[in-house]
Design a protein around this motif. Structure first.
Motif, PDB file in Angstrom:
ATOM      1  N   THR A  65      46.032  39.777  43.791  1.00  0.00           N
ATOM      2  CA  THR A  65      45.605  38.632  44.611  1.00  0.00           C
ATOM      3  C   THR A  65      44.493  37.882  43.885  1.00  0.00           C
ATOM      4  OG1 THR A  65      46.141  39.775  46.682  1.00  0.00           O
ATOM      5  CG2 THR A  65      44.617  37.908  46.808  1.00  0.00           C
ATOM      6  N   ILE A  66      44.611  36.528  43.901  1.00  0.00           N
ATOM      7  CA  ILE A  66      43.572  35.676  43.295  1.00  0.00           C
ATOM      8  C   ILE A  66      42.973  34.819  44.412  1.00  0.00           C
ATOM      9  CG2 ILE A  66      43.069  33.905  41.576  1.00  0.00           C
ATOM     10  CD1 ILE A  66      45.597  34.798  40.087  1.00  0.00           C
ATOM     11  N   ILE A  67      41.619  34.841  44.519  1.00  0.00           N
ATOM     12  CA  ILE A  67      40.901  33.987  45.476  1.00  0.00           C
ATOM     13  C   ILE A  67      40.138  32.950  44.679  1.00  0.00           C
ATOM     14  CG2 ILE A  67      39.213  33.901  47.350  1.00  0.00           C
ATOM     15  CD1 ILE A  67      39.858  36.845  47.909  1.00  0.00           C
ATOM     16  N   ASN A  68      40.556  31.691  44.813  1.00  0.00           N
ATOM     17  CA  ASN A  68      40.032  30.626  43.976  1.00  0.00           C
ATOM     18  C   ASN A  68      38.565  30.341  44.271  1.00  0.00           C
ATOM     19  OD1 ASN A  68      39.870  28.580  42.142  1.00  0.00           O
ATOM     20  ND2 ASN A  68      41.109  27.121  43.290  1.00  0.00           N
ATOM     21  N   SER A  69      38.175  30.324  45.514  1.00  0.00           N
ATOM     22  CA  SER A  69      36.817  29.920  45.885  1.00  0.00           C
ATOM     23  C   SER A  69      35.763  30.890  45.361  1.00  0.00           C
ATOM     24  CB  SER A  69      36.692  29.801  47.409  1.00  0.00           C
ATOM     25  OG  SER A  69      37.006  31.066  48.019  1.00  0.00           O
ATOM     26  N   THR A  70      36.093  32.155  45.290  1.00  0.00           N
ATOM     27  CA  THR A  70      35.134  33.159  44.810  1.00  0.00           C
ATOM     28  C   THR A  70      35.445  33.628  43.391  1.00  0.00           C
ATOM     29  OG1 THR A  70      36.469  34.957  45.745  1.00  0.00           O
ATOM     30  CG2 THR A  70      34.740  33.993  47.150  1.00  0.00           C
ATOM     31  N   ASN A  71      36.491  33.047  42.817  1.00  0.00           N
ATOM     32  CA  ASN A  71      36.902  33.414  41.446  1.00  0.00           C
ATOM     33  C   ASN A  71      37.189  34.922  41.349  1.00  0.00           C
ATOM     34  OD1 ASN A  71      37.526  32.835  38.773  1.00  0.00           O
ATOM     35  ND2 ASN A  71      35.410  33.179  38.069  1.00  0.00           N
ATOM     36  N   SER A  72      37.815  35.441  42.379  1.00  0.00           N
ATOM     37  CA  SER A  72      38.101  36.874  42.434  1.00  0.00           C
ATOM     38  C   SER A  72      39.564  37.150  42.074  1.00  0.00           C
ATOM     39  CB  SER A  72      37.823  37.416  43.842  1.00  0.00           C
ATOM     40  OG  SER A  72      36.474  37.222  44.194  1.00  0.00           O
ATOM     41  N   ILE A  73      39.757  38.192  41.245  1.00  0.00           N
ATOM     42  CA  ILE A  73      41.104  38.660  40.894  1.00  0.00           C
ATOM     43  C   ILE A  73      41.168  40.128  41.277  1.00  0.00           C
ATOM     44  CG2 ILE A  73      42.747  39.070  39.041  1.00  0.00           C
ATOM     45  CD1 ILE A  73      41.492  36.705  37.560  1.00  0.00           C
ATOM     46  N   ILE A  74      42.064  40.451  42.207  1.00  0.00           N
ATOM     47  CA  ILE A  74      42.097  41.802  42.763  1.00  0.00           C
ATOM     48  C   ILE A  74      43.471  42.422  42.480  1.00  0.00           C
ATOM     49  CG2 ILE A  74      41.779  43.191  44.856  1.00  0.00           C
ATOM     50  CD1 ILE A  74      40.325  40.723  46.050  1.00  0.00           C
ATOM     51  N   PRO A  75      43.574  43.292  41.450  1.00  0.00           N
ATOM     52  CA  PRO A  75      44.857  43.944  41.164  1.00  0.00           C
ATOM     53  C   PRO A  75      44.997  45.233  41.971  1.00  0.00           C
ATOM     54  CG  PRO A  75      43.319  44.480  39.423  1.00  0.00           C
ATOM     55  CD  PRO A  75      42.570  43.604  40.406  1.00  0.00           C
ATOM     56  N   SER A  76      46.232  45.638  42.189  1.00  0.00           N
ATOM     57  CA  SER A  76      46.474  46.898  42.886  1.00  0.00           C
ATOM     58  C   SER A  76      46.359  48.084  41.934  1.00  0.00           C
ATOM     59  CB  SER A  76      47.851  46.890  43.550  1.00  0.00           C
ATOM     60  OG  SER A  76      48.865  46.772  42.542  1.00  0.00           O
ATOM     61  N   GLU A  77      46.583  47.832  40.633  1.00  0.00           N
ATOM     62  CA  GLU A  77      46.436  48.865  39.605  1.00  0.00           C
ATOM     63  C   GLU A  77      46.205  48.205  38.259  1.00  0.00           C
ATOM     64  OE1 GLU A  77      50.283  50.742  38.258  1.00  0.00           O
ATOM     65  OE2 GLU A  77      50.892  50.160  40.291  1.00  0.00           O
ATOM     66  N   ASP A  78      45.789  49.008  37.292  1.00  0.00           N
ATOM     67  CA  ASP A  78      45.373  48.454  35.994  1.00  0.00           C
ATOM     68  C   ASP A  78      46.516  47.809  35.214  1.00  0.00           C
ATOM     69  OD1 ASP A  78      42.827  49.285  36.535  1.00  0.00           O
ATOM     70  OD2 ASP A  78      42.998  51.164  35.392  1.00  0.00           O
ATOM     71  N   ARG A  79      47.756  48.143  35.569  1.00  0.00           N
ATOM     72  CA  ARG A  79      48.876  47.578  34.796  1.00  0.00           C
ATOM     73  C   ARG A  79      49.098  46.098  35.074  1.00  0.00           C
ATOM     74  NH1 ARG A  79      53.833  48.661  34.823  1.00  0.00           N
ATOM     75  NH2 ARG A  79      54.041  49.199  37.022  1.00  0.00           N
ATOM     76  N   PHE A  80      48.415  45.538  36.057  1.00  0.00           N
ATOM     77  CA  PHE A  80      48.603  44.132  36.426  1.00  0.00           C
ATOM     78  C   PHE A  80      47.275  43.391  36.262  1.00  0.00           C
ATOM     79  CE2 PHE A  80      51.417  46.786  39.001  1.00  0.00           C
ATOM     80  CZ  PHE A  80      52.650  46.307  38.592  1.00  0.00           C
ATOM     81  N   SER A  81      47.358  42.224  35.658  1.00  0.00           N
ATOM     82  CA  SER A  81      46.146  41.424  35.456  1.00  0.00           C
ATOM     83  C   SER A  81      46.494  39.944  35.549  1.00  0.00           C
ATOM     84  CB  SER A  81      45.501  41.729  34.103  1.00  0.00           C
ATOM     85  OG  SER A  81      46.341  41.308  33.054  1.00  0.00           O
ATOM     86  N   ALA A  82      45.432  39.100  35.699  1.00  0.00           N
ATOM     87  CA  ALA A  82      45.624  37.649  35.757  1.00  0.00           C
ATOM     88  C   ALA A  82      44.386  36.971  35.207  1.00  0.00           C
ATOM     89  CB  ALA A  82      45.905  37.200  37.184  1.00  0.00           C
ATOM     90  N   ARG A  83      44.573  35.739  34.754  1.00  0.00           N
ATOM     91  CA  ARG A  83      43.444  34.930  34.271  1.00  0.00           C
ATOM     92  C   ARG A  83      43.851  33.471  34.344  1.00  0.00           C
ATOM     93  NH1 ARG A  83      43.471  35.580  27.651  1.00  0.00           N
ATOM     94  NH2 ARG A  83      45.578  34.701  27.334  1.00  0.00           N
ATOM     95  N   PHE A  84      42.825  32.603  34.312  1.00  0.00           N
ATOM     96  CA  PHE A  84      43.101  31.177  34.266  1.00  0.00           C
ATOM     97  C   PHE A  84      43.427  30.802  32.820  1.00  0.00           C
ATOM     98  CE2 PHE A  84      40.339  31.601  38.003  1.00  0.00           C
ATOM     99  CZ  PHE A  84      41.177  31.030  38.955  1.00  0.00           C
ATOM    100  N   CYS A  85      44.339  29.900  32.685  1.00  0.00           N
ATOM    101  CA  CYS A  85      44.777  29.526  31.343  1.00  0.00           C
ATOM    102  C   CYS A  85      43.612  28.917  30.563  1.00  0.00           C
ATOM    103  CB  CYS A  85      45.913  28.511  31.427  1.00  0.00           C
ATOM    104  SG  CYS A  85      47.373  29.156  32.294  1.00  0.00           S
ATOM    105  N   VAL A  86      43.621  29.125  29.260  1.00  0.00           N
ATOM    106  CA  VAL A  86      42.555  28.647  28.380  1.00  0.00           C
ATOM    107  C   VAL A  86      42.617  27.127  28.300  1.00  0.00           C
ATOM    108  CG1 VAL A  86      41.592  28.754  26.051  1.00  0.00           C
ATOM    109  CG2 VAL A  86      42.653  30.784  27.076  1.00  0.00           C
ATOM    110  N   ASN A  87      41.410  26.520  28.328  1.00  0.00           N
ATOM    111  CA  ASN A  87      41.254  25.073  28.178  1.00  0.00           C
ATOM    112  C   ASN A  87      41.986  24.283  29.261  1.00  0.00           C
ATOM    113  OD1 ASN A  87      39.706  25.493  25.831  1.00  0.00           O
ATOM    114  ND2 ASN A  87      41.558  25.470  24.536  1.00  0.00           N
ATOM    115  N   THR A  88      42.109  24.846  30.413  1.00  0.00           N
ATOM    116  CA  THR A  88      42.732  24.112  31.529  1.00  0.00           C
ATOM    117  C   THR A  88      41.898  24.313  32.775  1.00  0.00           C
ATOM    118  OG1 THR A  88      44.097  25.972  32.265  1.00  0.00           O
ATOM    119  CG2 THR A  88      45.037  24.506  30.575  1.00  0.00           C
ATOM    120  N   SER A  89      42.186  23.533  33.745  1.00  0.00           N
ATOM    121  CA  SER A  89      41.532  23.724  35.044  1.00  0.00           C
ATOM    122  C   SER A  89      42.181  24.911  35.744  1.00  0.00           C
ATOM    123  CB  SER A  89      41.698  22.453  35.893  1.00  0.00           C
ATOM    124  OG  SER A  89      43.090  22.247  36.177  1.00  0.00           O
TER     125      SER A  89
END
Length: 322
Positions: A65-89
């Motif tokens: 789960t990603i929460i935009n307002s708090t810039n939080s990324i909450i994975p259920s386990e370490d095998r899953f990750s997310a990030r904002f794309c480089v040089n983009t909004s």
């Protein structure tokens, strides 16, 4: 009736346009992705406009789960990750599944709150083992060699090919069969080659996700073919027969000459013996006559030197008269 139909059609058109506009606000790429087991796979979601929460799901299970307002990324386990794309909004989010397994294969869903969920499909491949049982082969030159390649625990069934000294073997020279074994496939490929020289033969198993095929190789070693002695034997027999015939002829000639010479020597000896016997008889007779009559002279005449001759034979003899 006509007016009611027109109103319904207009409302339907507006609804379709709104749904289409909503679906176009979230784009997911790629929509189909194939990954090799234990590798990483990425999906990129592009979100138009403001958004607050985005959920990612794999095979119907929410994993991040990603929460935009708090810039939080909450994975259920370490095998899953997310990030904002480089040089983009923050309109671009990259979602990654690490060390994918066969259990991850299926739907990957990006669900942006307030928008229609967007779905992609994940396929996972798995490579197993490759072997050529029996190892290296020794064969006579010109002989036929049959090799078998076995692959186990692949998904899906691999594409199998053969090479000889780095050159691809014609597909008509081998055949491959695959059978399901649980949730994977085992394959057997058999190739028949004519051994004309020493060669390195390699079996290659490949999948679309493999950067290089898995392989197994053996060596074919040529044993020198024994020489064909047929021609040489024929030549030796021919010359031997000619030589034997020549020796046989020479033997016959030598035997004939030897018998002829032996016969001639025998005749000469017999003639000599007869002559000697005759002379002995004559000599004995003359001695007897000489003792009886000292003046007796035989028909053999004496020459001036006192030698006696008889029928063309000359015999030197010293006579003593008593």
């Amino acid at each position: 009736m006509t007016a009611s139909w027109k109103i319904s059609f207009g409302l339907m058109s507006i609804c379709l346009l709104q749904c289409r506009a909503a679906s176009q606000k979230v784009q997911l790429e790629p929509l189909n992705s194939t990954a090799l087991r234990d590798s990483d796979v990425q999906f990129i979601a592009t979100i138009q406009g403001h958004w607050e929460v985005t959920n990612w799901g794999v095979r119907g299970i929410q994993v991040l789960t990603i929460i935009n307002s708090t810039n939080s990324i909450i994975p259920s386990e370490d095998r899953f990750s997310a990030r904002f794309c480089v040089n983009t909004s923050r309109s671009c989010v990259e979602f990654t599944v690490h060390n994918v397994t066969r259990a991850d294969a299926g739907e990957v869903v990006c669900n942006v709150q307030g928008h229609q969920p967007v779905t992609a499909q994940l396929y996972v491949q798995e490579s197993g083992t490759v072997s050529i049982p029996g190892g290296n082969v020794t064969v006579k030159q010109g002989g036929e060699v049959e090799l078998e390649c076995v692959t186990t625990a692949w998904f899906p069934a691999p594409t199998i090919s053969w090479t000889q000294n780095g050159q691809a073997v014609n597909s008509s020279l081998y055949n491959t069969t695959s059978t399901a074994h649980g949730d994977s496939f085992n394959s057997t490929s058999t190739v028949r080659l004519t051994a004309s020289r020493n060669a390195r033969v390699e079996c290659l198993a490949s999948l679309s996700t493999l950067t290089a095929p898995r392989s197994s190789s053996v060596y074919i070693e040529i044993v020198p073919k024994p020489p064909d002695w047929t021609v040489l034997i024929a030549i030796v027999v021919s010359f031997g027969s000619c030589g034997l015939l020549v020796f046989l002829i020479l033997g016959i000639v030598i035997c004939y000459k030897h018998r002829k010479e032996k016969k001639q020597n025998y005749q000469d000896e017999m003639r000599r013996v007869r002559t000697h016997s005759r002379l002995s008889v004559i000599s004995t007779t003359e001695q007897v006559r000489g003792q009886a009559n000292e003046y007796y002279e035989s028909e053999n005449q004496r020459n001036d030197t006192g030698d006696w001759t008889e029928s063309g034979f000359m015999k030197h003899r010293h006579m003593t008269f008593v």
